[in-house]
Structures are given as C-alpha cells and as structure tokens.
Design an enzyme around this catalytic site. Structure first.
Site, PDB file in Angstrom:
ATOM      1  N   SER A   1       1.110  -1.812  -4.707  1.00 43.72           N
ATOM      2  CA  SER A   1       1.134  -2.686  -5.800  1.00 43.72           C
ATOM      3  C   SER A   1       2.552  -2.398  -6.578  1.00 43.72           C
ATOM      4  O   SER A   1       3.333  -2.359  -5.895  1.00 43.72           O
ATOM      5  CB  SER A   1       0.095  -2.450  -6.688  1.00 43.72           C
ATOM      6  OG  SER A   1      -0.177  -3.303  -7.752  1.00 43.72           O
ATOM      7  N   HIS A  14       0.288  -6.417  -3.846  1.00 43.70           N
ATOM      8  CA  HIS A  14      -0.287  -7.413  -5.006  1.00 43.70           C
ATOM      9  C   HIS A  14       1.075  -8.244  -5.470  1.00 43.70           C
ATOM     10  O   HIS A  14       2.049  -7.550  -6.069  1.00 43.70           O
ATOM     11  CB  HIS A  14      -0.861  -6.610  -6.275  1.00 43.70           C
ATOM     12  CG  HIS A  14      -1.849  -5.763  -5.899  1.00 43.70           C
ATOM     13  ND1 HIS A  14      -2.176  -4.677  -6.689  1.00 43.70           N
ATOM     14  CD2 HIS A  14      -2.814  -5.802  -4.821  1.00 43.70           C
ATOM     15  CE1 HIS A  14      -3.263  -4.139  -6.163  1.00 43.70           C
ATOM     16  NE2 HIS A  14      -3.772  -4.785  -5.049  1.00 43.70           N
ATOM     17  N   ASP A  21      -7.387   0.048  -6.503  1.00 45.08           N
ATOM     18  CA  ASP A  21      -7.602  -0.755  -5.276  1.00 45.08           C
ATOM     19  C   ASP A  21      -6.855  -0.121  -3.924  1.00 45.08           C
ATOM     20  O   ASP A  21      -5.938   0.456  -4.145  1.00 45.08           O
ATOM     21  CB  ASP A  21      -6.862  -2.284  -5.549  1.00 45.08           C
ATOM     22  CG  ASP A  21      -6.990  -3.142  -4.012  1.00 45.08           C
ATOM     23  OD1 ASP A  21      -8.066  -3.007  -3.595  1.00 45.08           O
ATOM     24  OD2 ASP A  21      -6.272  -3.910  -3.950  1.00 45.08           O
TER      25      ASP A  21
END
Length: 365
Positions: free
Chosen positions: A182, A208, A305
């Site tokens: 991310s 992401h 995540d």
C-alpha cells in the site's frame, strides 16, 4: 496535541482554495501556506518546515517532480502528489513516488468544484496518514537501489537478464508468489520485480492503487524486468514468468478449470479494509489453488490488509515474508502480520528477491 502543518502547492488558485477549505475543516490540520509552483514551495519548506505537503504535478517554473527531488534532498518531508487520472498524469505520479513522495491524491475528473469536495474526507485521511509516515530517504537502501537501476537503464526497453532461477520447469505451474503493498509500496514493488530472474513462478501483485494507475504501474515495471509484468485481464490463463498486477477498483480472484488457473477480475465485489483491490481477497484464492507452494510477501502500508492473507499462506504450509520496520514508509500492514505471528522472515526489501527464489527452489526441488 500540535496540529499537522500542511503546505499546499498548486498552480491553480481555485484548487489551492478548495484544498485549503477542505483541510481547514479538520481541527487537527493547519494550512501554514500555499504556493503556486515548485520553486516557491521549496523556499516555503525551508522557512516553515511543514509536516505534510500536497503537490500538484504539472506547474510552471518548477514542476512537482523536480520540487519533490529538491525537497527530499534538502529535508525529507511527506509529500502527497495531486494527480490526474490520465496516462501522462499516472506516469508523472509514479515518477514522483520513485523520488520520495509517499502517496498521491487522485485528482477528480469532471466538475472539479463538486468532485474535489466529495473526496474531502479521503484527502483529510491521506494527509493524516502521511503525517505518520517515515521518509528518511537517505538511509533507505531500497531507494538508493532504485536510483541505481534508473541510471543503469538503457534505451532498450527490456533488459537482457541472463540469470534464471534454476527452478525445475515442471514445478513452475504449481508454485505462486503473492505480493501485497500500500502506501510507499510502488518503488519497493518495482525494485523487487526488477530483480526477479527468468524461470520464475507466477506472481500476483496487489498494490492499493486506483483504476488507471495500475496499468501504467505494470507497464513501467515491465520495461525494467526479466519477466513479463502486466495489468491482469479477466479470463487470462496464469503462466510462469509473468507478474499480474490487480487492476484498480476491482478484486483479482482465481478460478481453476481443467489443468489451468484463470484470472477473474470482479468489479462488483465489495471493498475490504476500505480498499479494492484487497490483498486478503486475492490471498484466499492463491492459497486455495497453490496451497503450501505459496510465497506471501507483505510490504509497507497503513492498516491491516494482507495480515489475514499471510495467515492463510501459513495455514496452508506456505512461506511468508514481511518488510522490516526500518525501510517501511508506513509500518502498518507488516506490523499487523508480525503481531499475529504469521511471518517467517522479516527483511529489507533489497534481500527479498533472493529469498523468494531460495524458497521456491525448496518447493521446486
């Protein structure tokens, strides 16, 4: 508690005002100044030492990329790029991330005055997240490595890498590598992929990133890699020597039919952990079909995540790697996985490609 000091940099007076209004609406944020170009921004950084900078990409006198380079060389500061969802805008944004920007704000299309206010909450969250990030660029081995790779790039789009993994060909289809990332991740993922040799199992990358940016991200990696890197397409067969980037605003899942594994891109599946694509979603399917022959890698990023994804890999008997705290821009996702005790090895990303191949050889024998 002291407020987060923000410098807004944009050549549009309208955009500066809209961003200022949005950020001022939050009690934890203080807009200390605005600048109309990169040169003015650099002078204000020296004078005001902001905690976070929002930076437009295209500006006169000095653009956002050059300003980012100067600021990071002078005083590393969390920079959020304000980027248009175009091929040119995506390429410029990824270049800025390579040069030290921590993340980007997707510039809305259509009626800017309406759309920018719609994403106000997201902008505020990103500024707060950026204020917690670590940007000690000079000490980051991975970014120094990226700079070296950029210097070494020739006019040839794909380098001729002679080395191969040495894996037995019959096992390549039974093994898979999953990489989740991310905030702060794009340069790290790029560096890892550029050091992956030929004759490697398929790699699934979940970064992401919004729609439009993931395709350019994949194309840029493909130009500096021994394997084929592409944005994943619905219905394609998974092959060795390929890295598949999950498209933005979709979930990347897998399906097995006969002896082949197929990629399924689902735009209708919900966001998990507030994001789509989601590492945990792809991990569920990778571990379902590759089981103990899965290598899971979790890199820098905020939130949790990927932690459950690594747990799935561990539960199946696979191997898990997390990025170390010292090199993370935001030590969130790896930290969660480590605290859950589902990580086999914590390491500097520069050492991850070798570790991946080492474990893949154990599987492939």
């Amino acid at each position: 508690m002291s407020k987060i000091k923000v410098l807004i940099v944009d050549d549009s007076a309208f955009m500066r005002k809209v961003l200022e209004d949005i950020l001022k609406s939050d009690d934890e944020i203080e807009v200390v100044a605005t600048a109309k170009d990169g040169k003015e921004a650099f002078e204000l950084v020296k004078k005001l030492e902001p905690n976070v900078i929002t930076m437009d990409v295209e500006m006169p006198i000095m653009n956002g990329i050059d300003a980012t380079k100067q600021i990071m060389a002078y005083k590393p500061t969390p920079i959020l790029m304000l980027s248009a969802v175009t091929k040119q805008g995506s390429e410029a944004t990824l270049k800025a991330l390579d040069n030290g920007a921590v993340d980007f704000i997707e510039k809305p299309s259509g009626s800017v005055s309406l759309d920018i206010r719609k994403i106000g909450e997201k902008i505020i969250k990103q500024v707060k997240d950026a204020s917690k990030s670590k940007v000690r660029i000079k000490s980051s081995r991975i970014l120094e490595n990226i700079k070296k790779e950029k210097q070494d790039e020739s006019s040839t789009p794909k380098p001729q890498v002679e080395k191969t993994s040495g894996l037995s060909p019959e096992k390549l289809n039974d093994t898979a590598i999953l990489i989740g990332s991310s905030t702060g991740g794009p340069p790290v993922v790029s560096s890892i992929i550029s050091n992956i040799p030929k004759n490697t199992p398929p790699i699934f990358i979940v970064q992401h990133m919004p729609k439009g940016f993931t395709r350019v991200f994949a194309e840029r990696m493909n130009n500096n890699s021994a394997i084929t890197v592409k944005e994943a397409e619905h219905g394609e067969i998974v092959k060795p020597d390929h890295a598949y980037v999950a498209p933005g605003d979709s979930q990347m899942v897998l399906q097995k039919r006969g002896g082949n594994v197929y990629i399924i891109i689902d735009e209708n599946m919900p966001k998990i952990h507030g994001t789509k694509p989601t590492v945990d979603v792809t991990a569920e399917y990778v571990t379902k079909y590759y089981g103990k022959n899965t290598i899971g890698v979790l890199l820098t990023g905020i939130g949790r995540d990927g932690a459950n994804g690594l747990k799935m890999v561990k539960n199946k008997g696979g191997y898990t790697i997390a990025q170390n705290q010292d090199t993370c821009v935001i030590y969130g996702m790896p930290k969660t996985a480590i605290e859950m005790n589902v990580v086999d090895k914590v390491m500097d990303p520069i050492d991850i490609p070798l570790e991946i191949i080492k474990f893949a050889k154990k599987i492939g024998g």
